[in-house]
Design an enzyme around this catalytic site. Sequence first.
Site, PDB file in Angstrom:
ATOM      1  N   CYS A 114     -18.635  55.862 -43.968  1.00  0.00           N
ATOM      2  CA  CYS A 114     -18.635  57.054 -43.104  1.00  0.00           C
ATOM      3  C   CYS A 114     -18.889  56.776 -41.624  1.00  0.00           C
ATOM      4  O   CYS A 114     -18.454  57.545 -40.769  1.00  0.00           O
ATOM      5  CB  CYS A 114     -19.643  58.058 -43.624  1.00  0.00           C
ATOM      6  N   HIS A 245     -20.472  63.826 -38.256  1.00  0.00           N
ATOM      7  CA  HIS A 245     -19.923  63.457 -39.559  1.00  0.00           C
ATOM      8  C   HIS A 245     -20.207  64.618 -40.513  1.00  0.00           C
ATOM      9  O   HIS A 245     -21.300  65.182 -40.502  1.00  0.00           O
ATOM     10  CB  HIS A 245     -20.580  62.171 -40.057  1.00  0.00           C
ATOM     11  N   ASN A 275     -16.428  66.111 -47.437  1.00  0.00           N
ATOM     12  CA  ASN A 275     -16.753  64.890 -46.698  1.00  0.00           C
ATOM     13  C   ASN A 275     -15.570  63.916 -46.817  1.00  0.00           C
ATOM     14  O   ASN A 275     -15.308  63.399 -47.894  1.00  0.00           O
ATOM     15  CB  ASN A 275     -18.033  64.298 -47.303  1.00  0.00           C
TER      16      ASN A 275
END
Length: 318
Positions: A114, A245, A275
């Site tokens: 990520c 994020h 996500n």
Amino acid sequence: MMYSKILGTGSFLPEKILTNFDLEKMVDTTNEWIIERTGIKQRHIAGTHENAATMADTAGRNALAAAGLEPADIGMIIVTSTTPQLVFPSTACLLQARYGISGCPAFDLNASACAGFMYGLSIADQYIRNGTIKNALVIGSEVMSRIVDWNDRSTCVLFGDGAGAVLLGASEEPGILSTHLHADGNYKDVLYLPLATSQSPTFETVKMMGNQLFKLAVNILGDLFDETLAANQLEKSAIDWLIPHQANIRIIEAMAKKLNLPLDRVALTLANQGNTSSASIPLALDLAVRAGQIKRGQLLLMEGFGGGLAWGSALVRY
Ligand code: UT7
């Protein structure tokens, strides 16, 4: 003084959508639990004809078009994918061939999932500011649906597929003001993806200690904001937009609160996309730019964190 500036952004989302109600039929979960604990309502899922390279292709072309540039103008391609179609050649090399160009450096960057986009942006920024290259295409493209265990309710409800791209170019006007990267390998067990082996030749699946990661994220991001603002001698009131994020709405809300920013000054895609790992920051940026929300001259704080642990930020004059 030379800066790298965001000249254009682009993104791609697969057509297929998986809602929380669809997931209710797959695992022991409810729409209410997912919304309350994560903020996610649906996620996009790549079709069998799609992969990290096809999604990056479209996102990258959209960023090029927004910048008014051609593939031949690209001086470097960085793809921050942990879900590539092939281990090698890199997705960046596959993209180079798709764009009909050759010669410029092209590589994939794995900053433990990520946080990848923040690492990619920082590297491209260094090359542009030192005058080695003029333009760089940085793309996060992830097919998370192929590495989650669809029987594990604690992870499968979280992730989605997509790609986001940024075309950076040399500029005398301020663009990226600073980037800040960190990692701490002591937390390797908090989020990881084992390699496939001869015993299990297909993809292994994501393993996550969600609760620990949640607490770690809130702490490291708070410190990261302080570090980023101090490096630029700015107060938090200077920030126009947070581009976080997209992992959990509760983490994002805590971060917005820390910056005294209302949620309408936060680029949010979590509810509709889940996500998307290293694609989530450029995706959120592109959608907010295209919606006319983020405007030229505004100050953006981007942050990413994930497995590794690895985390990073960028302060950007858009
Ligand atoms: O991009 C990488 C970064 N990733 C992250 O930052 C993720 C950070 N962590 C999180 O977002 C949250 O920790 C989660 C959303 C993953 C989990 O939320 P939580 O509030 O931390 O829940 P929990 O793990 O403490 O679990 C609470 C309960 C458990 O049941 P018991 O033990 O209390 O009976 C879980 O089994 O919720 C249960 N649970 C679920 N229930 C319904 C876990 N997943 C689900 C589910 N549906 N999908």
